[in-house]
Design a protein around this motif. Structure first.
Motif, mmCIF file in Angstrom:
data_model
loop_
_atom_site.group_PDB
_atom_site.id
_atom_site.type_symbol
_atom_site.label_atom_id
_atom_site.label_comp_id
_atom_site.label_asym_id
_atom_site.label_seq_id
_atom_site.Cartn_x
_atom_site.Cartn_y
_atom_site.Cartn_z
ATOM 1 N N ARG A 7 38.721 40.387 33.274
ATOM 2 C CA ARG A 7 40.169 40.598 33.353
ATOM 3 C C ARG A 7 40.602 40.793 34.809
ATOM 4 O O ARG A 7 41.666 40.357 35.227
ATOM 5 C CB ARG A 7 40.564 41.809 32.520
ATOM 6 C CG ARG A 7 42.049 42.067 32.459
ATOM 7 C CD ARG A 7 42.380 43.312 31.647
ATOM 8 N NE ARG A 7 41.633 43.442 30.421
ATOM 9 C CZ ARG A 7 41.992 42.908 29.248
ATOM 10 N NH1 ARG A 7 43.093 42.218 29.167
ATOM 11 N NH2 ARG A 7 41.260 43.092 28.180
ATOM 12 N N VAL A 27 42.298 32.558 34.869
ATOM 13 C CA VAL A 27 43.142 33.568 34.234
ATOM 14 C C VAL A 27 42.399 34.030 32.990
ATOM 15 O O VAL A 27 41.897 33.206 32.220
ATOM 16 C CB VAL A 27 44.515 32.979 33.843
ATOM 17 C CG1 VAL A 27 45.322 33.969 33.033
ATOM 18 C CG2 VAL A 27 45.278 32.532 35.070
ATOM 19 N N TRP A 28 42.309 35.348 32.784
ATOM 20 C CA TRP A 28 41.683 35.905 31.589
ATOM 21 C C TRP A 28 42.777 36.155 30.565
ATOM 22 O O TRP A 28 43.704 36.912 30.803
ATOM 23 C CB TRP A 28 40.969 37.209 31.943
ATOM 24 C CG TRP A 28 40.334 37.892 30.776
ATOM 25 C CD1 TRP A 28 40.803 39.002 30.141
ATOM 26 C CD2 TRP A 28 39.127 37.534 30.109
ATOM 27 N NE1 TRP A 28 39.954 39.355 29.122
ATOM 28 C CE2 TRP A 28 38.917 38.465 29.081
ATOM 29 C CE3 TRP A 28 38.207 36.510 30.269
ATOM 30 C CZ2 TRP A 28 37.833 38.408 28.227
ATOM 31 C CZ3 TRP A 28 37.122 36.447 29.425
ATOM 32 C CH2 TRP A 28 36.934 37.385 28.420
ATOM 33 N N ARG A 29 42.707 35.461 29.424
ATOM 34 C CA ARG A 29 43.694 35.611 28.350
ATOM 35 C C ARG A 29 43.002 35.411 27.022
ATOM 36 O O ARG A 29 42.183 34.509 26.883
ATOM 37 C CB ARG A 29 44.799 34.562 28.462
ATOM 38 C CG ARG A 29 45.702 34.731 29.656
ATOM 39 C CD ARG A 29 46.759 33.643 29.714
ATOM 40 N NE ARG A 29 47.682 33.664 28.589
ATOM 41 C CZ ARG A 29 48.736 34.454 28.493
ATOM 42 N NH1 ARG A 29 49.011 35.298 29.453
ATOM 43 N NH2 ARG A 29 49.529 34.406 27.440
ATOM 44 N N TRP A 34 40.582 30.919 31.466
ATOM 45 C CA TRP A 34 41.306 29.649 31.462
ATOM 46 C C TRP A 34 41.256 29.097 32.878
ATOM 47 O O TRP A 34 41.505 29.813 33.852
ATOM 48 C CB TRP A 34 42.751 29.875 31.038
ATOM 49 C CG TRP A 34 42.872 30.376 29.643
ATOM 50 C CD1 TRP A 34 42.519 31.619 29.186
ATOM 51 C CD2 TRP A 34 43.341 29.675 28.512
ATOM 52 N NE1 TRP A 34 42.766 31.727 27.844
ATOM 53 C CE2 TRP A 34 43.283 30.550 27.407
ATOM 54 C CE3 TRP A 34 43.846 28.390 28.317
ATOM 55 C CZ2 TRP A 34 43.679 30.168 26.133
ATOM 56 C CZ3 TRP A 34 44.251 28.030 27.047
ATOM 57 C CH2 TRP A 34 44.164 28.902 25.971
ATOM 58 N N GLU A 81 53.243 30.471 28.093
ATOM 59 C CA GLU A 81 52.829 31.705 28.757
ATOM 60 C C GLU A 81 51.550 31.503 29.563
ATOM 61 O O GLU A 81 51.423 32.003 30.674
ATOM 62 C CB GLU A 81 52.629 32.825 27.744
ATOM 63 C CG GLU A 81 53.910 33.399 27.205
ATOM 64 C CD GLU A 81 53.661 34.554 26.254
ATOM 65 O OE1 GLU A 81 52.652 35.268 26.417
ATOM 66 O OE2 GLU A 81 54.475 34.718 25.338
ATOM 67 N N THR A 82 50.602 30.769 28.990
ATOM 68 C CA THR A 82 49.349 30.507 29.707
ATOM 69 C C THR A 82 49.604 29.601 30.902
ATOM 70 O O THR A 82 49.039 29.819 31.974
ATOM 71 C CB THR A 82 48.304 29.891 28.756
ATOM 72 O OG1 THR A 82 48.097 30.787 27.659
ATOM 73 C CG2 THR A 82 46.984 29.660 29.470
ATOM 74 N N ALA A 84 52.317 29.463 32.662
ATOM 75 C CA ALA A 84 52.944 30.305 33.684
ATOM 76 C C ALA A 84 51.913 31.190 34.363
ATOM 77 O O ALA A 84 51.948 31.380 35.582
ATOM 78 C CB ALA A 84 54.053 31.142 33.056
ATOM 79 N N ALA A 85 50.968 31.739 33.593
ATOM 80 C CA ALA A 85 49.913 32.584 34.161
ATOM 81 C C ALA A 85 49.009 31.778 35.089
ATOM 82 O O ALA A 85 48.625 32.248 36.162
ATOM 83 C CB ALA A 85 49.096 33.234 33.053
ATOM 84 N N LEU A 86 48.672 30.560 34.688
ATOM 85 C CA LEU A 86 47.849 29.698 35.547
ATOM 86 C C LEU A 86 48.583 29.359 36.840
ATOM 87 O O LEU A 86 47.996 29.372 37.918
ATOM 88 C CB LEU A 86 47.467 28.414 34.806
ATOM 89 C CG LEU A 86 46.399 28.557 33.735
ATOM 90 C CD1 LEU A 86 46.359 27.308 32.850
ATOM 91 C CD2 LEU A 86 45.031 28.798 34.368
ATOM 92 N N ALA A 88 50.927 31.147 38.284
ATOM 93 C CA ALA A 88 51.022 32.373 39.084
ATOM 94 C C ALA A 88 49.703 32.697 39.775
ATOM 95 O O ALA A 88 49.693 33.257 40.873
ATOM 96 C CB ALA A 88 51.456 33.539 38.203
ATOM 97 N N ALA A 89 48.585 32.326 39.154
ATOM 98 C CA ALA A 89 47.270 32.594 39.746
ATOM 99 C C ALA A 89 47.044 31.758 41.000
ATOM 100 O O ALA A 89 46.240 32.126 41.854
ATOM 101 C CB ALA A 89 46.158 32.319 38.735
#
Length: 106
Positions: A7, A27-29, A34, A81-82, A84-86, A88-89
């Motif tokens: 995480r 990204v940890w989800r 991911w 959502e994933t 967007a997280a990717l 942002a990473a």
């Protein structure tokens, strides 16, 4: 411990078969790492749907080896959502990936 360590990891080393290890942003989800890959993005030679790989986590401060985790890669279509997280990473680049893989710890 595995969940907490992954995480916090922003980047991990991924090895597929006999290819050299690659440092990749992740990204940890949902209990998995991911990773987005592609010609204009980070590359992981040999990564494909259903392939086994090894994820190596190093300490972000000392760079010492923390743990190795066997994983299975699954090519996926991430939800918004994933995605967007990717994005942002990737703090220093706009996302230009061709494929997204979910690396499930084995």
């Amino acid at each position: 411990m595995l969940d907490a360590a992954l995480r916090k990891a922003g980047a991990v080393w991924v090895v597929v078969d006999e290819h050299p290890a690659r440092l990749v942003w992740t990204v940890w989800r949902a209990g998995a790492l991911w990773v987005a890959v592609g010609p204009d993005e980070q590359e992981v030679p040999g990564l494909s749907d259903g392939v086994r790989c090894q994820v190596t986590l190093r300490s972000p401060t000392t760079h010492s080896h923390l743990l190795d985790v066997p994983a299975v890669a699954h090519r996926v279509e991430p939800d918004e959502e994933t995605m967007a997280a990717l994005a942002a990473a990737r703090l220093n680049a706009s996302p230009r990936w061709a494929e997204v893989y979910r690396l499930d710890p084995a």
